[in-house]
Motif scaffolding. Structure first.
Motif, PDB file in Angstrom:
ATOM      1  N   ALA A  32       1.117  -1.377   0.382  1.00 50.48           N
ATOM      2  CA  ALA A  32      -0.165   0.041  -0.132  1.00 50.48           C
ATOM      3  C   ALA A  32       1.092   1.674   0.286  1.00 50.48           C
ATOM      4  CB  ALA A  32      -0.894   0.206   1.028  1.00 50.48           C
ATOM      5  N   ILE A  33       1.715   1.195   0.626  1.00 48.48           N
ATOM      6  CA  ILE A  33       2.763   2.131   0.853  1.00 48.48           C
ATOM      7  C   ILE A  33       3.728   2.731  -0.898  1.00 48.48           C
ATOM      8  CG2 ILE A  33       5.193   3.246   1.790  1.00 48.48           C
ATOM      9  CD1 ILE A  33       4.000   2.086   4.509  1.00 48.48           C
ATOM     10  N   GLU A  34       4.282   1.466  -1.004  1.00 49.11           N
ATOM     11  CA  GLU A  34       5.007   1.122  -2.059  1.00 49.11           C
ATOM     12  C   GLU A  34       4.032   1.589  -3.219  1.00 49.11           C
ATOM     13  OE1 GLU A  34       7.150  -2.592  -2.504  1.00 49.11           O
ATOM     14  OE2 GLU A  34       8.216  -1.603  -0.127  1.00 49.11           O
ATOM     15  N   ASN A  35       2.356   1.383  -3.533  1.00 50.35           N
ATOM     16  CA  ASN A  35       1.616   1.232  -4.513  1.00 50.35           C
ATOM     17  C   ASN A  35       0.490   2.523  -4.308  1.00 50.35           C
ATOM     18  OD1 ASN A  35       3.613  -0.444  -6.459  1.00 50.35           O
ATOM     19  ND2 ASN A  35       3.032  -1.221  -4.571  1.00 50.35           N
ATOM     20  N   ARG A  36       1.320   3.912  -3.545  1.00 48.31           N
ATOM     21  CA  ARG A  36      -0.294   3.821  -2.727  1.00 48.31           C
ATOM     22  C   ARG A  36      -1.157   4.888  -3.593  1.00 48.31           C
ATOM     23  NH1 ARG A  36      -0.533  10.006  -1.780  1.00 48.31           N
ATOM     24  NH2 ARG A  36      -2.559  10.121   0.112  1.00 48.31           N
ATOM     25  N   ARG A  37      -0.929   5.512  -4.466  1.00 40.67           N
ATOM     26  CA  ARG A  37      -1.902   5.690  -5.419  1.00 40.67           C
ATOM     27  C   ARG A  37      -2.915   4.732  -5.955  1.00 40.67           C
ATOM     28  NH1 ARG A  37       1.343  10.985  -7.074  1.00 40.67           N
ATOM     29  NH2 ARG A  37       1.251  12.460  -5.531  1.00 40.67           N
ATOM     30  N   LEU A  38      -1.928   3.762  -6.734  1.00 42.91           N
ATOM     31  CA  LEU A  38      -2.529   2.817  -7.593  1.00 42.91           C
ATOM     32  C   LEU A  38      -3.821   1.954  -6.535  1.00 42.91           C
ATOM     33  CD1 LEU A  38      -0.116   1.428  -9.093  1.00 42.91           C
ATOM     34  CD2 LEU A  38      -1.613   3.148 -10.567  1.00 42.91           C
ATOM     35  N   TRP A  39      -3.184   1.326  -5.092  1.00 45.58           N
ATOM     36  CA  TRP A  39      -4.029   1.343  -4.006  1.00 45.58           C
ATOM     37  C   TRP A  39      -5.119   1.735  -3.821  1.00 45.58           C
ATOM     38  CZ3 TRP A  39      -4.519   2.714   1.260  1.00 45.58           C
ATOM     39  CH2 TRP A  39      -4.994   1.148   1.800  1.00 45.58           C
ATOM     40  N   LEU A  40      -4.768   2.922  -3.108  1.00 43.26           N
ATOM     41  CA  LEU A  40      -6.381   3.777  -3.173  1.00 43.26           C
ATOM     42  C   LEU A  40      -7.478   3.734  -4.202  1.00 43.26           C
ATOM     43  CD1 LEU A  40      -4.598   7.249  -1.272  1.00 43.26           C
ATOM     44  CD2 LEU A  40      -5.795   5.474  -0.068  1.00 43.26           C
ATOM     45  N   ALA A  41      -6.931   3.941  -5.458  1.00 45.95           N
ATOM     46  CA  ALA A  41      -7.625   3.732  -6.779  1.00 45.95           C
ATOM     47  C   ALA A  41      -8.566   2.321  -6.636  1.00 45.95           C
ATOM     48  CB  ALA A  41      -6.733   3.692  -7.658  1.00 45.95           C
ATOM     49  N   LEU A  42      -8.021   1.256  -5.902  1.00 49.81           N
ATOM     50  CA  LEU A  42      -8.498  -0.161  -5.723  1.00 49.81           C
ATOM     51  C   LEU A  42     -10.063   0.496  -5.123  1.00 49.81           C
ATOM     52  CD1 LEU A  42      -6.088  -2.878  -4.669  1.00 49.81           C
ATOM     53  CD2 LEU A  42      -7.302  -1.707  -6.989  1.00 49.81           C
ATOM     54  N   PHE A  43      -9.808   0.880  -4.356  1.00 46.94           N
ATOM     55  CA  PHE A  43     -10.931   1.782  -2.909  1.00 46.94           C
ATOM     56  C   PHE A  43     -11.593   2.886  -3.607  1.00 46.94           C
ATOM     57  CE2 PHE A  43      -7.779  -1.235  -1.278  1.00 46.94           C
ATOM     58  CZ  PHE A  43      -8.627  -2.633  -0.663  1.00 46.94           C
ATOM     59  N   GLU A  44     -10.827   3.421  -4.170  1.00 46.65           N
ATOM     60  CA  GLU A  44     -11.894   4.541  -3.842  1.00 46.65           C
ATOM     61  C   GLU A  44     -12.703   4.946  -5.378  1.00 46.65           C
ATOM     62  OE1 GLU A  44      -9.147   7.612  -2.479  1.00 46.65           O
ATOM     63  OE2 GLU A  44      -8.971   6.955  -0.470  1.00 46.65           O
ATOM     64  N   HIS A  45     -12.581   3.808  -6.230  1.00 47.81           N
ATOM     65  CA  HIS A  45     -12.633   3.977  -7.695  1.00 47.81           C
ATOM     66  C   HIS A  45     -14.007   3.804  -7.116  1.00 47.81           C
ATOM     67  CE1 HIS A  45     -14.408   2.686 -11.818  1.00 47.81           C
ATOM     68  NE2 HIS A  45     -13.826   4.175 -12.303  1.00 47.81           N
ATOM     69  N   ARG A  46     -14.892   4.879  -7.557  1.00 51.13           N
ATOM     70  CA  ARG A  46     -16.842   3.982  -7.920  1.00 51.13           C
ATOM     71  C   ARG A  46     -17.372   4.859  -9.456  1.00 51.13           C
ATOM     72  NH1 ARG A  46     -18.825   2.580  -3.449  1.00 51.13           N
ATOM     73  NH2 ARG A  46     -20.155   3.967  -3.089  1.00 51.13           N
ATOM     74  N   LEU A  47     -17.723   3.196  -9.544  1.00 51.26           N
ATOM     75  CA  LEU A  47     -18.731   3.529 -10.796  1.00 51.26           C
ATOM     76  C   LEU A  47     -19.952   4.734 -10.204  1.00 51.26           C
ATOM     77  CD1 LEU A  47     -18.855   0.238 -12.286  1.00 51.26           C
ATOM     78  CD2 LEU A  47     -17.200   2.364 -13.197  1.00 51.26           C
ATOM     79  N   PRO A  48     -20.854   4.972 -11.245  1.00 50.04           N
ATOM     80  CA  PRO A  48     -22.132   6.305 -10.693  1.00 50.04           C
ATOM     81  C   PRO A  48     -22.523   4.739 -10.448  1.00 50.04           C
ATOM     82  CG  PRO A  48     -20.949   6.735 -13.486  1.00 50.04           C
ATOM     83  CD  PRO A  48     -20.122   5.838 -12.792  1.00 50.04           C
ATOM     84  N   GLU A  49     -23.786   5.484  -9.551  1.00 49.73           N
ATOM     85  CA  GLU A  49     -24.682   4.372  -8.706  1.00 49.73           C
ATOM     86  C   GLU A  49     -25.447   3.517  -9.929  1.00 49.73           C
ATOM     87  OE1 GLU A  49     -26.575   5.116  -5.172  1.00 49.73           O
ATOM     88  OE2 GLU A  49     -25.059   6.393  -4.163  1.00 49.73           O
ATOM     89  N   ASP A  50     -25.650   3.631 -10.859  1.00 48.82           N
ATOM     90  CA  ASP A  50     -26.456   3.213 -11.997  1.00 48.82           C
ATOM     91  C   ASP A  50     -25.908   2.431 -12.581  1.00 48.82           C
ATOM     92  OD1 ASP A  50     -25.254   5.036 -13.401  1.00 48.82           O
ATOM     93  OD2 ASP A  50     -26.651   5.719 -14.255  1.00 48.82           O
ATOM     94  N   ARG A  51     -24.411   2.003 -11.610  1.00 45.62           N
ATOM     95  CA  ARG A  51     -24.195   1.400 -13.471  1.00 45.62           C
ATOM     96  C   ARG A  51     -22.987   0.095 -12.292  1.00 45.62           C
ATOM     97  NH1 ARG A  51     -19.513   3.966 -17.220  1.00 45.62           N
ATOM     98  NH2 ARG A  51     -19.017   1.718 -18.199  1.00 45.62           N
ATOM     99  N   ALA A  52     -23.373  -1.242 -12.396  1.00 48.67           N
ATOM    100  CA  ALA A  52     -22.446  -2.239 -11.130  1.00 48.67           C
ATOM    101  C   ALA A  52     -21.267  -2.772 -12.093  1.00 48.67           C
ATOM    102  CB  ALA A  52     -23.539  -3.579 -11.779  1.00 48.67           C
TER     103      ALA A  52
END
Lengths: 199, 199
Positions: free
Chosen positions: A100-120
Protein backbone atom coordinates in the motif's frame (compact mmCIF):
# COMPACT_ATOMS: atom_id res chain seq x y z
CA UNK A 1 -7.39 -16.72 -36.62
CA UNK A 2 -6.45 -13.39 -35.14
CA UNK A 3 -6.63 -10.61 -37.67
CA UNK A 4 -4.20 -7.71 -37.81
CA UNK A 5 -7.09 -5.45 -36.81
CA UNK A 6 -7.72 -7.46 -33.62
CA UNK A 7 -4.02 -7.57 -32.78
CA UNK A 8 -3.78 -3.82 -33.17
CA UNK A 9 -6.81 -3.30 -30.97
CA UNK A 10 -5.33 -5.56 -28.23
CA UNK A 11 -2.02 -3.68 -28.45
CA UNK A 12 -3.79 -0.36 -28.15
CA UNK A 13 -5.71 -1.65 -25.12
CA UNK A 14 -2.47 -2.67 -23.40
CA UNK A 15 -0.90 0.69 -24.21
CA UNK A 16 -3.92 2.47 -22.74
CA UNK A 17 -3.78 0.38 -19.54
CA UNK A 18 -0.03 1.08 -19.25
CA UNK A 19 -0.65 4.79 -19.75
CA UNK A 20 -3.53 4.92 -17.26
CA UNK A 21 -1.44 3.03 -14.70
CA UNK A 22 1.31 5.59 -15.12
CA UNK A 23 -1.05 8.53 -14.86
CA UNK A 24 -2.71 7.05 -11.75
CA UNK A 25 0.70 6.50 -10.15
CA UNK A 26 1.69 10.10 -10.82
CA UNK A 27 -1.53 12.01 -10.25
CA UNK A 28 -3.91 9.79 -8.32
CA UNK A 29 -7.51 9.01 -9.19
CA UNK A 30 -8.76 12.58 -8.75
CA UNK A 31 -6.19 13.85 -11.24
CA UNK A 32 -6.83 11.21 -13.92
CA UNK A 33 -7.95 12.65 -17.25
CA UNK A 34 -8.81 10.78 -20.44
CA UNK A 35 -6.91 13.35 -22.49
CA UNK A 36 -3.67 12.78 -20.52
CA UNK A 37 -4.00 9.00 -20.84
CA UNK A 38 -4.48 9.07 -24.59
CA UNK A 39 -1.68 11.61 -25.02
CA UNK A 40 0.64 9.28 -23.09
CA UNK A 41 -0.56 6.27 -25.07
CA UNK A 42 -0.04 8.19 -28.31
CA UNK A 43 -3.56 7.80 -29.65
CA UNK A 44 -6.59 9.98 -30.31
CA UNK A 45 -9.05 10.67 -27.48
CA UNK A 46 -11.77 8.77 -29.33
CA UNK A 47 -9.63 5.63 -29.48
CA UNK A 48 -10.05 5.18 -25.73
CA UNK A 49 -13.80 4.92 -26.01
CA UNK A 50 -13.39 2.51 -28.86
CA UNK A 51 -10.85 0.24 -27.14
CA UNK A 52 -12.04 0.11 -23.50
CA UNK A 53 -15.50 1.73 -23.42
CA UNK A 54 -14.59 4.65 -21.15
CA UNK A 55 -12.25 5.97 -18.46
CA UNK A 56 -14.09 4.12 -15.66
CA UNK A 57 -13.60 0.78 -17.39
CA UNK A 58 -9.95 1.65 -17.97
CA UNK A 59 -9.50 2.26 -14.23
CA UNK A 60 -11.07 -1.17 -13.55
CA UNK A 61 -8.45 -2.70 -15.87
CA UNK A 62 -5.62 -0.94 -14.01
CA UNK A 63 -7.16 -2.08 -10.72
CA UNK A 64 -7.28 -5.68 -11.95
CA UNK A 65 -3.55 -5.43 -12.68
CA UNK A 66 -2.84 -3.89 -9.26
CA UNK A 67 -4.83 -6.65 -7.56
CA UNK A 68 -2.91 -9.34 -9.48
CA UNK A 69 0.40 -7.77 -8.35
CA UNK A 70 -0.83 -7.44 -4.77
CA UNK A 71 -2.11 -11.02 -4.79
CA UNK A 72 1.27 -12.27 -5.98
CA UNK A 73 3.07 -10.28 -3.26
CA UNK A 74 0.77 -11.66 -0.54
CA UNK A 75 1.22 -15.22 -1.81
CA UNK A 76 5.00 -14.83 -1.86
CA UNK A 77 4.93 -13.47 1.71
CA UNK A 78 3.33 -16.54 3.26
CA UNK A 79 6.04 -18.26 5.32
CA UNK A 80 5.05 -21.82 4.36
CA UNK A 81 2.97 -24.59 5.91
CA UNK A 82 5.17 -25.07 9.00
CA UNK A 83 4.82 -21.47 10.16
CA UNK A 84 2.48 -20.62 12.99
CA UNK A 85 -0.87 -19.16 11.91
CA UNK A 86 -0.06 -15.95 13.82
CA UNK A 87 3.18 -15.55 11.87
CA UNK A 88 1.32 -16.15 8.61
CA UNK A 89 -1.25 -13.46 9.41
CA UNK A 90 1.47 -11.02 10.48
CA UNK A 91 3.38 -11.65 7.25
CA UNK A 92 0.25 -10.99 5.19
CA UNK A 93 -0.57 -7.78 7.08
CA UNK A 94 2.99 -6.49 6.88
CA UNK A 95 3.19 -7.18 3.14
CA UNK A 96 -0.18 -5.52 2.66
CA UNK A 97 1.12 -2.35 4.34
CA UNK A 98 4.35 -2.38 2.31
CA UNK A 99 2.44 -2.76 -0.94
CA UNK A 100 0.00 0.00 0.00
CA UNK A 101 2.82 2.41 0.87
CA UNK A 102 4.92 1.57 -2.19
CA UNK A 103 1.96 1.76 -4.57
CA UNK A 104 -0.05 4.32 -2.66
CA UNK A 105 -2.12 5.87 -5.43
CA UNK A 106 -2.68 2.62 -7.32
CA UNK A 107 -3.75 0.94 -4.07
CA UNK A 108 -6.05 3.81 -3.07
CA UNK A 109 -7.70 3.57 -6.49
CA UNK A 110 -8.75 -0.01 -5.66
CA UNK A 111 -11.04 1.29 -2.94
CA UNK A 112 -11.79 4.85 -4.00
CA UNK A 113 -12.82 4.30 -7.56
CA UNK A 114 -16.61 4.29 -7.77
CA UNK A 115 -18.79 3.79 -10.78
CA UNK A 116 -21.87 6.01 -11.02
CA UNK A 117 -24.52 4.43 -8.78
CA UNK A 118 -26.59 3.20 -11.71
CA UNK A 119 -23.71 1.13 -13.09
CA UNK A 120 -22.66 -2.22 -11.61
CA UNK A 121 -19.04 -3.36 -11.47
CA UNK A 122 -18.66 -6.31 -13.88
CA UNK A 123 -18.52 -9.59 -11.91
CA UNK A 124 -15.05 -10.45 -13.27
CA UNK A 125 -13.71 -7.25 -11.71
CA UNK A 126 -15.53 -7.79 -8.41
CA UNK A 127 -14.03 -11.25 -8.09
CA UNK A 128 -10.51 -10.04 -8.76
CA UNK A 129 -10.66 -8.65 -5.18
CA UNK A 130 -10.65 -12.21 -3.80
CA UNK A 131 -6.82 -12.16 -3.63
CA UNK A 132 -7.18 -9.79 -0.67
CA UNK A 133 -8.61 -12.54 1.55
CA UNK A 134 -7.37 -15.75 -0.11
CA UNK A 135 -4.40 -16.19 2.21
CA UNK A 136 -6.29 -15.52 5.44
CA UNK A 137 -8.62 -18.52 5.46
CA UNK A 138 -5.96 -21.20 6.05
CA UNK A 139 -4.22 -19.70 9.13
CA UNK A 140 -7.62 -18.67 10.50
CA UNK A 141 -8.89 -22.24 10.16
CA UNK A 142 -5.92 -23.43 12.25
CA UNK A 143 -6.75 -20.87 14.94
CA UNK A 144 -10.47 -21.55 14.92
CA UNK A 145 -11.07 -25.25 14.20
CA UNK A 146 -14.48 -24.77 15.86
CA UNK A 147 -15.76 -22.52 13.05
CA UNK A 148 -17.57 -24.00 10.06
CA UNK A 149 -16.55 -23.08 6.51
CA UNK A 150 -19.06 -20.26 6.14
CA UNK A 151 -18.25 -18.64 9.51
CA UNK A 152 -14.53 -18.85 8.67
CA UNK A 153 -15.00 -17.18 5.32
CA UNK A 154 -16.96 -14.41 7.04
CA UNK A 155 -14.31 -13.98 9.74
CA UNK A 156 -11.56 -13.78 7.11
CA UNK A 157 -13.41 -10.80 5.62
CA UNK A 158 -13.70 -9.16 9.04
CA UNK A 159 -10.00 -9.66 9.81
CA UNK A 160 -8.99 -8.27 6.43
CA UNK A 161 -11.34 -5.29 6.68
CA UNK A 162 -10.12 -4.40 10.18
CA UNK A 163 -6.47 -4.30 9.05
CA UNK A 164 -7.44 -2.58 5.82
CA UNK A 165 -9.37 0.09 7.72
CA UNK A 166 -6.35 1.02 9.83
CA UNK A 167 -4.09 1.15 6.76
CA UNK A 168 -6.63 3.06 4.66
CA UNK A 169 -7.37 5.88 7.11
CA UNK A 170 -3.64 6.18 7.79
CA UNK A 171 -2.58 6.35 4.15
CA UNK A 172 -5.45 8.68 3.27
CA UNK A 173 -3.94 11.03 5.83
CA UNK A 174 -7.29 11.29 7.60
CA UNK A 175 -7.34 13.31 10.80
CA UNK A 176 -8.43 10.22 12.79
CA UNK A 177 -5.96 7.93 11.00
CA UNK A 178 -2.95 6.41 12.73
CA UNK A 179 0.14 8.52 11.86
CA UNK A 180 2.24 6.72 9.25
CA UNK A 181 5.30 6.16 11.49
CA UNK A 182 3.08 4.22 13.96
CA UNK A 183 1.15 2.24 11.37
CA UNK A 184 3.19 -0.98 11.34
CA UNK A 185 3.32 -1.28 15.13
CA UNK A 186 -0.41 -0.61 15.52
CA UNK A 187 -1.39 -3.15 12.85
CA UNK A 188 0.99 -5.66 14.40
CA UNK A 189 -0.75 -5.20 17.77
CA UNK A 190 -4.17 -5.52 16.15
CA UNK A 191 -3.27 -8.70 14.25
CA UNK A 192 -1.70 -10.14 17.40
CA UNK A 193 -5.02 -9.83 19.25
CA UNK A 194 -7.18 -10.97 16.37
CA UNK A 195 -4.91 -13.95 15.80
CA UNK A 196 -4.83 -14.94 19.45
CA UNK A 197 -8.57 -14.86 19.80
CA UNK A 198 -9.16 -15.11 16.05
CA UNK A 199 -11.71 -12.26 16.22
CA UNK B 1 -23.30 45.37 12.47
CA UNK B 2 -24.52 42.75 10.05
CA UNK B 3 -25.63 44.25 6.77
CA UNK B 4 -28.55 42.95 4.75
CA UNK B 5 -26.05 41.88 2.16
CA UNK B 6 -24.18 39.70 4.65
CA UNK B 7 -27.42 38.19 5.98
CA UNK B 8 -28.51 37.33 2.47
CA UNK B 9 -25.15 35.73 1.75
CA UNK B 10 -25.36 33.62 4.93
CA UNK B 11 -28.90 32.56 4.04
CA UNK B 12 -27.83 31.57 0.54
CA UNK B 13 -24.94 29.57 2.01
CA UNK B 14 -27.33 27.64 4.29
CA UNK B 15 -29.67 27.02 1.38
CA UNK B 16 -26.80 25.70 -0.70
CA UNK B 17 -25.65 23.37 2.09
CA UNK B 18 -29.24 22.12 2.54
CA UNK B 19 -29.54 21.54 -1.20
CA UNK B 20 -26.18 19.76 -1.45
CA UNK B 21 -27.08 17.56 1.53
CA UNK B 22 -30.30 16.59 -0.19
CA UNK B 23 -28.58 15.90 -3.50
CA UNK B 24 -25.88 13.82 -1.78
CA UNK B 25 -28.52 11.82 0.07
CA UNK B 26 -30.37 11.10 -3.16
CA UNK B 27 -27.57 10.60 -5.67
CA UNK B 28 -24.37 10.00 -3.75
CA UNK B 29 -21.06 11.76 -4.23
CA UNK B 30 -20.47 10.46 -7.76
CA UNK B 31 -23.82 11.87 -8.88
CA UNK B 32 -23.41 15.32 -7.30
CA UNK B 33 -23.54 18.17 -9.81
CA UNK B 34 -23.24 21.91 -9.13
CA UNK B 35 -26.10 22.62 -11.53
CA UNK B 36 -28.52 20.32 -9.63
CA UNK B 37 -27.51 21.87 -6.30
CA UNK B 38 -28.10 25.43 -7.44
CA UNK B 39 -31.37 24.46 -9.15
CA UNK B 40 -32.56 22.94 -5.86
CA UNK B 41 -31.36 25.98 -3.91
CA UNK B 42 -33.11 28.26 -6.39
CA UNK B 43 -30.09 30.32 -7.34
CA UNK B 44 -27.87 30.85 -10.35
CA UNK B 45 -24.92 28.52 -10.93
CA UNK B 46 -22.48 31.38 -10.40
CA UNK B 47 -23.90 32.09 -6.94
CA UNK B 48 -22.40 28.82 -5.65
CA UNK B 49 -18.88 29.92 -6.52
CA UNK B 50 -19.56 33.26 -4.92
CA UNK B 51 -21.02 31.87 -1.65
CA UNK B 52 -18.89 28.76 -0.92
CA UNK B 53 -15.92 28.88 -3.31
CA UNK B 54 -16.76 25.66 -5.20
CA UNK B 55 -18.51 22.28 -5.10
CA UNK B 56 -15.64 20.64 -3.15
CA UNK B 57 -15.90 23.20 -0.37
CA UNK B 58 -19.67 22.75 -0.33
CA UNK B 59 -19.19 18.98 0.19
CA UNK B 60 -16.85 19.76 3.11
CA UNK B 61 -19.64 21.87 4.65
CA UNK B 62 -22.14 19.02 4.27
CA UNK B 63 -19.57 16.64 5.75
CA UNK B 64 -19.08 18.94 8.75
CA UNK B 65 -22.83 18.80 9.34
CA UNK B 66 -22.88 15.00 8.98
CA UNK B 67 -19.99 14.71 11.45
CA UNK B 68 -21.79 16.94 13.97
CA UNK B 69 -24.89 14.75 13.71
CA UNK B 70 -22.84 11.56 13.98
CA UNK B 71 -20.93 12.97 16.96
CA UNK B 72 -24.18 13.80 18.73
CA UNK B 73 -25.53 10.28 18.07
CA UNK B 74 -22.35 8.66 19.43
CA UNK B 75 -22.40 10.87 22.53
CA UNK B 76 -26.05 10.03 23.20
CA UNK B 77 -25.30 6.32 22.82
CA UNK B 78 -22.74 6.17 25.64
CA UNK B 79 -24.38 4.24 28.50
CA UNK B 80 -23.04 6.45 31.32
CA UNK B 81 -20.07 6.34 33.69
CA UNK B 82 -21.19 3.19 35.54
CA UNK B 83 -21.30 1.03 32.41
CA UNK B 84 -18.46 -1.38 31.70
CA UNK B 85 -15.93 -0.17 29.15
CA UNK B 86 -16.81 -3.11 26.90
CA UNK B 87 -20.47 -2.08 26.90
CA UNK B 88 -19.49 1.49 26.11
CA UNK B 89 -17.38 0.41 23.13
CA UNK B 90 -20.15 -1.91 21.88
CA UNK B 91 -22.70 0.92 22.15
CA UNK B 92 -20.43 3.26 20.15
CA UNK B 93 -19.82 0.63 17.45
CA UNK B 94 -23.48 -0.30 17.16
CA UNK B 95 -24.55 3.36 16.89
CA UNK B 96 -21.82 3.93 14.31
CA UNK B 97 -23.23 1.12 12.16
CA UNK B 98 -26.82 2.37 12.53
CA UNK B 99 -25.83 5.88 11.54
CA UNK B 100 -23.84 4.62 8.56
CA UNK B 101 -26.72 2.49 7.31
CA UNK B 102 -29.39 5.16 7.85
CA UNK B 103 -27.27 7.91 6.26
CA UNK B 104 -25.35 5.72 3.85
CA UNK B 105 -24.48 8.21 1.13
CA UNK B 106 -23.79 11.10 3.49
CA UNK B 107 -21.60 8.84 5.60
CA UNK B 108 -19.73 7.47 2.57
CA UNK B 109 -19.06 11.04 1.46
CA UNK B 110 -17.11 11.60 4.71
CA UNK B 111 -14.49 9.12 3.58
CA UNK B 112 -14.78 9.13 -0.19
CA UNK B 113 -14.66 12.82 -0.88
CA UNK B 114 -11.16 13.79 -1.96
CA UNK B 115 -9.81 17.17 -2.85
CA UNK B 116 -7.44 17.32 -5.81
CA UNK B 117 -4.02 16.27 -4.49
CA UNK B 118 -2.61 19.79 -4.68
CA UNK B 119 -5.28 21.15 -2.32
CA UNK B 120 -5.20 20.63 1.44
CA UNK B 121 -8.34 20.15 3.54
CA UNK B 122 -8.76 23.24 5.75
CA UNK B 123 -7.73 22.41 9.34
CA UNK B 124 -11.19 23.25 10.72
CA UNK B 125 -12.66 20.50 8.51
CA UNK B 126 -9.94 18.00 9.39
CA UNK B 127 -10.57 18.49 13.08
CA UNK B 128 -14.33 18.00 12.75
CA UNK B 129 -13.48 14.31 12.33
CA UNK B 130 -12.38 14.13 15.99
CA UNK B 131 -15.95 13.20 17.04
CA UNK B 132 -15.28 9.78 15.50
CA UNK B 133 -12.78 8.88 18.23
CA UNK B 134 -13.75 11.19 21.11
CA UNK B 135 -15.84 8.58 22.95
CA UNK B 136 -13.31 5.76 22.63
CA UNK B 137 -10.51 7.15 24.80
CA UNK B 138 -12.32 6.93 28.16
CA UNK B 139 -13.41 3.27 28.04
CA UNK B 140 -10.05 2.34 26.50
CA UNK B 141 -8.24 4.05 29.38
CA UNK B 142 -10.22 1.89 31.83
CA UNK B 143 -9.23 -1.26 29.93
CA UNK B 144 -5.60 -0.28 29.54
CA UNK B 145 -4.48 1.68 32.61
CA UNK B 146 -0.92 0.66 31.67
CA UNK B 147 -0.93 2.80 28.53
CA UNK B 148 0.25 6.43 28.62
CA UNK B 149 -1.85 9.21 27.11
CA UNK B 150 -0.15 9.15 23.74
CA UNK B 151 -0.33 5.37 23.32
CA UNK B 152 -4.01 5.46 24.31
CA UNK B 153 -4.81 8.13 21.76
CA UNK B 154 -3.06 6.06 19.12
CA UNK B 155 -4.89 2.88 20.13
CA UNK B 156 -8.23 4.70 20.02
CA UNK B 157 -7.50 5.50 16.36
CA UNK B 158 -6.63 1.89 15.65
CA UNK B 159 -9.80 0.59 17.32
CA UNK B 160 -11.95 3.09 15.43
CA UNK B 161 -10.27 2.38 12.10
CA UNK B 162 -10.64 -1.39 12.50
CA UNK B 163 -14.39 -1.11 13.12
CA UNK B 164 -14.72 1.53 10.43
CA UNK B 165 -12.92 -0.69 7.91
CA UNK B 166 -15.37 -3.54 8.41
CA UNK B 167 -18.36 -1.19 8.13
CA UNK B 168 -16.91 0.65 5.12
CA UNK B 169 -16.13 -2.37 2.92
CA UNK B 170 -19.51 -3.85 3.84
CA UNK B 171 -21.55 -0.73 3.02
CA UNK B 172 -19.55 -0.08 -0.13
CA UNK B 173 -20.76 -3.50 -1.26
CA UNK B 174 -17.16 -4.55 -1.94
CA UNK B 175 -16.64 -8.15 -3.01
CA UNK B 176 -14.46 -8.79 0.07
CA UNK B 177 -16.81 -6.90 2.40
CA UNK B 178 -18.86 -8.63 5.10
CA UNK B 179 -22.43 -9.10 3.76
CA UNK B 180 -24.75 -6.53 5.32
CA UNK B 181 -26.91 -9.04 7.27
CA UNK B 182 -23.77 -10.28 9.08
CA UNK B 183 -22.25 -6.85 9.74
CA UNK B 184 -23.53 -6.21 13.27
CA UNK B 185 -22.58 -9.65 14.56
CA UNK B 186 -19.09 -9.50 13.02
CA UNK B 187 -18.39 -6.03 14.41
CA UNK B 188 -19.72 -7.13 17.80
CA UNK B 189 -17.26 -10.06 17.76
CA UNK B 190 -14.40 -7.77 16.71
CA UNK B 191 -15.13 -5.18 19.41
CA UNK B 192 -15.47 -7.95 22.00
CA UNK B 193 -11.92 -9.11 21.28
CA UNK B 194 -10.44 -5.64 21.01
CA UNK B 195 -12.15 -4.61 24.26
CA UNK B 196 -11.01 -7.70 26.12
CA UNK B 197 -7.42 -7.27 25.10
CA UNK B 198 -7.80 -3.61 24.17
CA UNK B 199 -5.96 -4.19 20.89
Amino acid sequence: MVTTRETKRAELRERLIDAAENELQNKGLSGLKARDVTARAGCALGALYNAVEDLDMLVLEVNARTLANLGAALKAALPGPDASPVDSLQALASTYIDFAIENRRLWLALFEHRLPEDRAVPERHRQSHAVLIDGIAAPLAQLRPDLAQEALSLRARTVFAAVHGVVHLSLQGQFVGVPLPDLKAEVRALVEIMARRAA
